[in-house]
Design a protein around this motif. Sequence first.
Motif, PDB file in Angstrom:
ATOM      1  N   ALA A   1      19.010   2.199 -44.937  1.00  0.00           N
ATOM      2  CA  ALA A   1      19.983   2.898 -43.893  1.00  0.00           C
ATOM      3  C   ALA A   1      20.826   4.033 -44.596  1.00  0.00           C
ATOM      4  O   ALA A   1      21.224   5.139 -43.902  1.00  0.00           O
ATOM      5  CB  ALA A   1      20.740   1.984 -42.996  1.00  0.00           C
ATOM      6  N   LYS A   2      21.916   3.374 -46.032  1.00  0.00           N
ATOM      7  CA  LYS A   2      22.862   4.359 -45.982  1.00  0.00           C
ATOM      8  C   LYS A   2      22.117   5.478 -46.838  1.00  0.00           C
ATOM      9  O   LYS A   2      22.440   6.947 -46.529  1.00  0.00           O
ATOM     10  CB  LYS A   2      23.893   3.485 -47.360  1.00  0.00           C
ATOM     11  CG  LYS A   2      24.397   2.904 -47.084  1.00  0.00           C
ATOM     12  CD  LYS A   2      25.550   3.021 -45.898  1.00  0.00           C
ATOM     13  CE  LYS A   2      26.343   2.756 -45.829  1.00  0.00           C
ATOM     14  NZ  LYS A   2      27.552   2.536 -44.375  1.00  0.00           N
ATOM     15  N   GLN A   3      21.304   5.578 -47.066  1.00  0.00           N
ATOM     16  CA  GLN A   3      19.715   6.664 -48.011  1.00  0.00           C
ATOM     17  C   GLN A   3      19.919   7.940 -46.733  1.00  0.00           C
ATOM     18  O   GLN A   3      19.910   9.033 -47.188  1.00  0.00           O
ATOM     19  CB  GLN A   3      18.658   5.992 -48.733  1.00  0.00           C
ATOM     20  CG  GLN A   3      18.364   6.792 -49.567  1.00  0.00           C
ATOM     21  CD  GLN A   3      17.437   6.083 -50.721  1.00  0.00           C
ATOM     22  OE1 GLN A   3      16.545   5.354 -50.290  1.00  0.00           O
ATOM     23  NE2 GLN A   3      17.103   6.580 -51.741  1.00  0.00           N
ATOM     24  N   ALA A   4      19.313   6.594 -45.516  1.00  0.00           N
ATOM     25  CA  ALA A   4      19.092   7.730 -43.834  1.00  0.00           C
ATOM     26  C   ALA A   4      20.348   8.816 -43.951  1.00  0.00           C
ATOM     27  O   ALA A   4      19.954   9.730 -43.224  1.00  0.00           O
ATOM     28  CB  ALA A   4      18.176   6.917 -43.134  1.00  0.00           C
ATOM     29  N   SER A   5      21.356   8.292 -43.691  1.00  0.00           N
ATOM     30  CA  SER A   5      22.513   9.253 -43.560  1.00  0.00           C
ATOM     31  C   SER A   5      22.728   9.975 -44.716  1.00  0.00           C
ATOM     32  O   SER A   5      23.440  10.299 -44.471  1.00  0.00           O
ATOM     33  CB  SER A   5      23.481   7.442 -43.468  1.00  0.00           C
ATOM     34  OG  SER A   5      24.202   6.796 -43.956  1.00  0.00           O
ATOM     35  N   ALA A   6      22.553   9.311 -46.226  1.00  0.00           N
ATOM     36  CA  ALA A   6      23.588  10.344 -47.432  1.00  0.00           C
ATOM     37  C   ALA A   6      22.595  11.892 -46.398  1.00  0.00           C
ATOM     38  O   ALA A   6      22.310  12.592 -47.389  1.00  0.00           O
ATOM     39  CB  ALA A   6      22.886   9.917 -48.120  1.00  0.00           C
ATOM     40  N   ARG A   7      21.040  11.888 -46.201  1.00  0.00           N
ATOM     41  CA  ARG A   7      20.393  13.003 -46.269  1.00  0.00           C
ATOM     42  C   ARG A   7      20.415  14.087 -45.778  1.00  0.00           C
ATOM     43  O   ARG A   7      20.174  14.385 -45.078  1.00  0.00           O
ATOM     44  CB  ARG A   7      18.987  12.446 -46.138  1.00  0.00           C
ATOM     45  CG  ARG A   7      17.850  12.106 -46.998  1.00  0.00           C
ATOM     46  CD  ARG A   7      16.286  11.944 -46.608  1.00  0.00           C
ATOM     47  NE  ARG A   7      16.208  11.000 -47.792  1.00  0.00           N
ATOM     48  CZ  ARG A   7      16.238   9.492 -47.495  1.00  0.00           C
ATOM     49  NH1 ARG A   7      15.430   8.810 -46.899  1.00  0.00           N
ATOM     50  NH2 ARG A   7      15.213   8.913 -48.706  1.00  0.00           N
ATOM     51  N   ARG A   8      21.740  13.034 -44.725  1.00  0.00           N
ATOM     52  CA  ARG A   8      22.005  14.076 -43.037  1.00  0.00           C
ATOM     53  C   ARG A   8      23.411  14.405 -44.116  1.00  0.00           C
ATOM     54  O   ARG A   8      24.138  15.578 -42.849  1.00  0.00           O
ATOM     55  CB  ARG A   8      22.566  13.014 -41.723  1.00  0.00           C
ATOM     56  CG  ARG A   8      20.986  12.699 -41.273  1.00  0.00           C
ATOM     57  CD  ARG A   8      21.572  12.661 -40.458  1.00  0.00           C
ATOM     58  NE  ARG A   8      20.768  10.988 -40.324  1.00  0.00           N
ATOM     59  CZ  ARG A   8      20.970   9.853 -40.201  1.00  0.00           C
ATOM     60  NH1 ARG A   8      21.514   9.952 -38.566  1.00  0.00           N
ATOM     61  NH2 ARG A   8      20.812   8.200 -40.557  1.00  0.00           N
ATOM     62  N   PHE A   9      23.933  14.711 -45.437  1.00  0.00           N
ATOM     63  CA  PHE A   9      25.266  14.947 -45.107  1.00  0.00           C
ATOM     64  C   PHE A   9      25.246  16.647 -45.446  1.00  0.00           C
ATOM     65  O   PHE A   9      23.411  17.226 -46.254  1.00  0.00           O
ATOM     66  CB  PHE A   9      25.094  14.585 -46.659  1.00  0.00           C
ATOM     67  CG  PHE A   9      26.084  13.177 -46.764  1.00  0.00           C
ATOM     68  CD1 PHE A   9      26.844  13.326 -45.750  1.00  0.00           C
ATOM     69  CD2 PHE A   9      25.329  12.749 -48.144  1.00  0.00           C
ATOM     70  CE1 PHE A   9      27.423  11.249 -45.646  1.00  0.00           C
ATOM     71  CE2 PHE A   9      26.714  11.059 -47.976  1.00  0.00           C
ATOM     72  CZ  PHE A   9      27.307  10.902 -46.775  1.00  0.00           C
ATOM     73  N   GLU A  10      25.892  17.529 -45.611  1.00  0.00           N
ATOM     74  CA  GLU A  10      25.745  18.821 -45.268  1.00  0.00           C
ATOM     75  C   GLU A  10      25.866  19.305 -47.105  1.00  0.00           C
ATOM     76  O   GLU A  10      24.980  20.485 -46.982  1.00  0.00           O
ATOM     77  CB  GLU A  10      27.096  19.619 -44.355  1.00  0.00           C
ATOM     78  CG  GLU A  10      26.762  19.406 -42.434  1.00  0.00           C
ATOM     79  CD  GLU A  10      27.393  20.186 -41.719  1.00  0.00           C
ATOM     80  OE1 GLU A  10      27.340  21.549 -42.216  1.00  0.00           O
ATOM     81  OE2 GLU A  10      26.903  19.748 -40.603  1.00  0.00           O
ATOM     82  N   SER A  11      26.571  19.523 -47.796  1.00  0.00           N
ATOM     83  CA  SER A  11      26.958  19.637 -48.797  1.00  0.00           C
ATOM     84  C   SER A  11      25.985  19.387 -49.887  1.00  0.00           C
ATOM     85  O   SER A  11      25.649  17.615 -49.848  1.00  0.00           O
ATOM     86  CB  SER A  11      28.301  19.443 -49.488  1.00  0.00           C
ATOM     87  OG  SER A  11      28.204  18.868 -50.389  1.00  0.00           O
ATOM     88  N   GLU A  12      25.202  19.957 -50.387  1.00  0.00           N
ATOM     89  CA  GLU A  12      23.482  19.375 -51.036  1.00  0.00           C
ATOM     90  C   GLU A  12      23.877  18.307 -52.455  1.00  0.00           C
ATOM     91  O   GLU A  12      23.226  17.676 -52.725  1.00  0.00           O
ATOM     92  CB  GLU A  12      22.996  21.027 -51.315  1.00  0.00           C
ATOM     93  CG  GLU A  12      22.847  21.012 -50.466  1.00  0.00           C
ATOM     94  CD  GLU A  12      21.468  20.575 -49.977  1.00  0.00           C
ATOM     95  OE1 GLU A  12      20.538  19.903 -50.751  1.00  0.00           O
ATOM     96  OE2 GLU A  12      21.395  20.618 -48.773  1.00  0.00           O
ATOM     97  N   THR A  13      25.061  18.857 -52.523  1.00  0.00           N
ATOM     98  CA  THR A  13      26.653  18.352 -54.348  1.00  0.00           C
ATOM     99  C   THR A  13      26.485  16.484 -53.387  1.00  0.00           C
ATOM    100  O   THR A  13      25.735  15.798 -54.443  1.00  0.00           O
ATOM    101  CB  THR A  13      26.808  18.896 -54.595  1.00  0.00           C
ATOM    102  OG1 THR A  13      28.268  19.396 -54.056  1.00  0.00           O
ATOM    103  CG2 THR A  13      26.549  20.485 -55.273  1.00  0.00           C
TER     104      THR A  13
END
Length: 126
Positions: A14-26
Amino acid sequence: LQKAMGEARIFLNAKQASARRFESETVKAKAVKELGQLQAQLQEAQQKLNPLKNVRQDFVQRTAAQKVMQEVLEKLSPAEVDVDRAEEATVLLKSEGNSKEMMQQAQQAVIKAGDHLNTVLRFIEA
């Protein structure tokens, strides 16, 4: 422990899925990398746990088998004694001649031995 491992895996996914939605690429790359490392650690722990899980199951099965064997041996001992008695009675019949009384004793010994053996067989089949 197995349940906790499953819950940790779900949490990390779940955390990995939400991390993919972050706007900042870094930030996204760093989060995905760290979560990937945690998933690798979790997988390694799972691989260490699996053999231990099997050891426990094997021990329980081995203990149950030993218990059954002990019960069979306990039931088999009287049957073995009765078979020996029946054998002695039939040998006596052959060597000393056959009186009606000796014949009845031999028949009773054979019947008793057969009953004990049948009891053991029924126990084994159950």
